[in-house]
Design an enzyme around this catalytic site. Structure first.
Site, PDB file in Angstrom:
ATOM      1  N   GLU A  90      -6.765  21.696  13.200  1.00 41.67           N
ATOM      2  CA  GLU A  90      -5.472  21.983  12.581  1.00 41.67           C
ATOM      3  C   GLU A  90      -5.347  23.371  11.951  1.00 41.67           C
ATOM      4  O   GLU A  90      -4.273  23.966  11.975  1.00 41.67           O
ATOM      5  CB  GLU A  90      -5.184  20.923  11.501  1.00 41.67           C
ATOM      6  CG  GLU A  90      -5.037  19.509  12.019  1.00 41.67           C
ATOM      7  CD  GLU A  90      -3.781  19.339  12.863  1.00 41.67           C
ATOM      8  OE1 GLU A  90      -2.707  19.837  12.456  1.00 41.67           O
ATOM      9  OE2 GLU A  90      -3.893  18.732  13.949  1.00 41.67           O
ATOM     10  N   SER A 490      -2.015 -45.382  -5.498  1.00 38.34           N
ATOM     11  CA  SER A 490      -2.959 -45.825  -6.530  1.00 38.34           C
ATOM     12  C   SER A 490      -3.679 -44.678  -7.228  1.00 38.34           C
ATOM     13  O   SER A 490      -4.308 -44.882  -8.264  1.00 38.34           O
ATOM     14  CB  SER A 490      -3.984 -46.774  -5.916  1.00 38.34           C
ATOM     15  OG  SER A 490      -3.361 -47.960  -5.467  1.00 38.34           O
TER      16      SER A 490
END
Length: 826
Positions: A90, A490
């Protein structure tokens, strides 16, 4: 010579004028744009958008949320080899220039004049930082001049190292990856420090075209770009010829790696996400919050496995449902000629299959399927007499006939067909199936239709240790742990019994287990509740009735306590009052609650009688590790001192522990624990004995027509509730009960979750005594009575009367009972 002097003078004036014009133009542009330029010093304070990350209590990543995947690095953390690759690609003059590259700009200007197009911008890394942080991507001269001036100012305020750090953390590199560390994770599933030279060059080459030239979307173009970066590094003497040759020949190893979860807890992650968005809005996805949950990774993994294993077993026990989807078999293109027409009619179809094309398509289908935990997708390729070949994501494998012997045809929930005689009775080519990996090898599987949930809490403070809201959220994101209201059956009885003990009953109280009839104009028919066994046991001690789960006893004790008084007692355990039926159906668990609410109630039983509130988020940190929130849950503490107060203000110390309120008398609690332990040692919870612990207690639950199966149980250290059922309530089958459907899942989970926690006894409080009683009447045993048993009582509730001689037992070993005449209750 005379002519030459004026010409040279003209050229000199022309150049000077041009330079002056450019200078004046530049000054004008600066004067025009300068007031709108941002302050470069803000870059030091800028906050990068980073995703929300959710962790377990022991720091393992559960999930992350956010459009941008980013893992910021400091300059010192950037590998030197990557810095070289990036600069070669770059901006090789980055450490020498003042923020702009005059040669690059001139080259860009010449290209514009020559071609009439803006092909390159001559941008330096500093200019790209200016654009990425402050400007748009539009290609205009104004934006370019602004970018140049910003770059010059940035160079004045920041060091080269700071600029490079900003660049590598901001740059977009494709596939939602922002910054080089995120890119390394996305493409290679590793940290940037773990990559080789070829992989580093690949990432360094991405900024130019991250979407179009990344190694997943376009491997060929990505290789070209990678090799350009390597060539530039070689030219700049950053690498040797040997290193270049080796890296340039390296194959592409990149593939997409999603967020790497260290533990699977999708329902937990979604609960956290919703809470964070509710608190922080959209910033939850971008501010880099780190949320540490209370979830224990070992317990969560055990919960995932236990629930999935249990649901898969239930599914196998109820037969094989032939899969509907079939993968397409690609056929060979054959020229339709008269000579071949007759042959094609007689040819075996298998010779017509284009296997390369077929396998390519099937591989794509498999890769698109979601992960389902214990089971993985597969497609049947060939069926043989001894088994079948199946294709999975990692290639073809053999599935023996023994792995599909269970696949008897499903007829209905209570009926299955005959065992298959051969693999062809079960599978055919192209069938999409699932494979479960077991210790004995692969096993044919199918996606269960029954669902379930598991919630586990730390009873001392309500911290959620594990939570699973279904078989898999990829098939259905509905979180059954917190969103599904189901009747607990239950499993709710311990709260009815607790209310009874708190209002004068004892474990030895005798209740008549006999038929009852409810006549009510509001009911369409007369209600005649029964015990699950269909039997009636006559006069029964409260302790026996609980571990046998006798419905008629529960109804009678609630009738005596009163539904409204029972609700006032039960509500503080953590049950929303509006969910509790104010009638006798409450005794049978007909009030629908969530798994989380039931677990919260059982936490009171486990922790000594203190109400705790479940919580999931332990702490929240910002992106820099600063603490933003720390949970301060109320803690169950039996003998804790009162909180320290500030002598000046009289207010409690802000850092002192918060005491959970007591909602259950400690003596009632102890009696209840001793009864619930009997459920495990003598009753419907005996499957838990395999854990070989003496500190387990709990209760099974099965609703009418076996639509819901439950087990809720605990030790002093851990509570867990398990529910199994269909999302649309229908029967699980006549053989499905809490004891054989939910309890095995609970046992599987608790075996792992409690592995490092030794059994702990429940402390007996003052005021509890143990005396010998007659097991039939519940009265004090007569002196020398051979069948006497010990029972616990509160001191004031010890029976005063001696028992009479025991009655002779009936043929079933139960005391003889009077004739069972239905009693009407209103």
């Amino acid at each position: 010579m005379t002519v030459l002097k004026p010409l040279l003078r003209f050229l000199a004036w022309f150049i000077l004028s041009a330079v002056s014009a450019v200078g004046i133009a530049a000054c004008g542009i600066y004067i025009y744009l300068a007031p709108e330029l941002p302050d470069p010093d803000e870059l030091r304070r800028i906050e990068l958008q980073t995703p929300l990350r959710v962790y377990s209590a022991d720091g393992k990543l559960i999930s992350e949320f956010g459009e941008k995947r980013r893992n910021p690095l400091s300059y010192a953390e950037i590998p030197p080899s990557f810095i070289n690759a990036l600069l070669a690609s770059e901006d090789d003059g980055f450490f020498e220039h003042i923020g702009i590259d005059f040669k690059g700009l001139a080259r860009a200007a010449i290209e514009l004049i020559r071609t009439g197009e803006k092909r390159s911008g001559g941008s330096t890394i500093t200019m790209q930082v200016a654009k990425n942080y402050y400007l748009s991507s539009e290609k205009t001269f104004t934006r370019k001049f602004t970018e140049i001036m910003l770059a010059l100012e940035i160079e004045q305020y920041l060091s080269k190292q700071e600029i490079l750090e900003l660049y590598i953390n901001k740059i977009y590199l494709g596939k939602r990856a922002y910054g080089i560390e995120a890119a390394a994770q996305v493409y290679y599933g590793k940290s940037i420090h773990e990559l080789n030279l070829a992989q580093i060059a690949m990432i360094a080459g991405l900024p130019q075209a991250p979407s179009a030239a990344n190694p997943i979307n376009n491997p060929r173009r990505a290789i070209d770009r990678r090799n350009y970066v390597l060539a530039r590094m070689l030219t700049l003497n950053m690498i040797s010829q040997e290193e270049f040759d080796q890296a340039a020949r390296a194959p592409v190893t990149a593939r997409y790696h999603g967020p790497t979860s260290e533990i699977i807890a999708p329902y937990v992650a979604e609960m956290v996400r919703r809470e964070m968005v509710a608190q922080y809005g959209d910033a939850a996805y971008t501010a880099g919050f780190r949320v540490y949950t209370t979830v224990d990774s070992t317990s969560q993994t055990a919960a995932n496995r236990a629930l999935q294993s249990g649901l898969l077993k239930y599914d196998r026990d109820h037969g094989w449902r032939t899969p509907k989807p079939m993968a397409t078999l690609q056929t060979l293109a054959v020229t339709d000629t008269p000579e071949l027409a007759e042959w094609l009619k007689k040819a075996d179809a298998r010779y017509d299959i284009d296997w390369p094309a077929t396998l390519e398509e099937w591989n794509s289908r498999l890769l698109a399927r979601d992960d389902m935990g214990l089971i993985a997708p597969a497609i049947v390729t060939r069926v043989m007499p001894e088994g079948a070949w199946v294709l999975q994501q990692n290639g073809e494998r053999w599935l023996p006939f023994s792995a599909m012997l269970w696949a008897k045809p499903y007829i209905n929930v209570n009926v299955i067909g005959a065992e298959p005689a051969s693999p062809a009775d079960v599978l055919q080519p192209g069938m999409e199936i699932w494979i479960e990996e077991t210790s004995a090898g692969p096993l044919l599987a199918q996606l269960p239709e029954a669902e379930g949930s598991l919630v586990s809490l730390r009873p001392a403070d309500g911290a959620i240790q594990a939570l699973v809201g279904g078989f898999s959220p990829t098939s259905n994101q509905f979180n059954r742990a917190i969103q599904a209201d189901r009747q607990p059956g239950s499993a709710f009885k311990p709260f009815i019994y607790s209310a009874a003990l708190a209002h004068g009953f004892t474990p030895a109280s005798i209740i008549n287990d006999a038929p009852v009839v409810f006549e009510d104009a509001g009911l369409e028919a007369t209600w005649r509740p029964e015990n699950n066994s269909g039997k009636f046991y006559g006069p029964t001690r409260l302790r026996e009735a609980l571990y046998r789960s006798q419905n008629l006893v529960s109804i009678r004790i609630l009738n005596q306590v009163g539904p409204h008084r029972a609700i006032r007692y039960i509500e503080p355990f953590g049950f929303p009052r509006h969910k509790l039926n104010a009638d006798l159906s409450l005794s049978l668990g007909a009030s629908a609650v969530t798994s989380m609410e039931l677990a919260t109630g059982y936490a009171v039983l486990a922790n000594g009688g203190f109400a705790v509130t479940p919580y999931l988020i332990d702490r929240i940190e910002d992106d820099n590790g600063q603490l933003l929130y720390q949970a301060r849950p109320a803690v169950a503490c039996r003998n804790c001192p009162e909180p320290v107060t500030d002598p000046k203000t009289g207010e409690p110390d802000a850092n002192a522990a918060i005491h959970a309120p007591r909602v259950m008398d400690e003596r009632v609690h102890y009696l209840m624990i001793s009864m619930l332990k009997d459920v495990v040692t003598r009753g419907t919870g005996q499957r838990a004995l395999v854990l070989n612990r003496d500190d387990l207690a709990g209760k099974t639950g099965t609703t009418n027509d076996q639509k819901d199966a439950w087990f809720a149980g605990f030790s002093p250290d851990l509570v867990a509730t398990v529910w199994v059922g269909f999302d649309q309530p229908v029967t699980l089958g006549r053989w499905a009960f809490g004891s054989n459907t939910a309890l095995p899942i609970w046992v599987d989970y608790m075996g792992t979750a409690l592995a490092d926690k030794p059994p702990r006894p429940y402390e007996q409080p003052d005021g509890i005594v143990s005396v010998r009683i007659d097991p039939v009447t519940g009265l004090l045993a007569a002196p020398g009575q051979p069948d006497a048993i010990f029972e616990y009582f509160r001191e004031e509730d010890v029976p005063k009367e001696l028992a009479r001689p025991a009655r002779q037992p009936d043929n079933e070993g139960q005391p003889a009972a009077p004739e069972m005449i239905p009693e009407q209750l209103f």
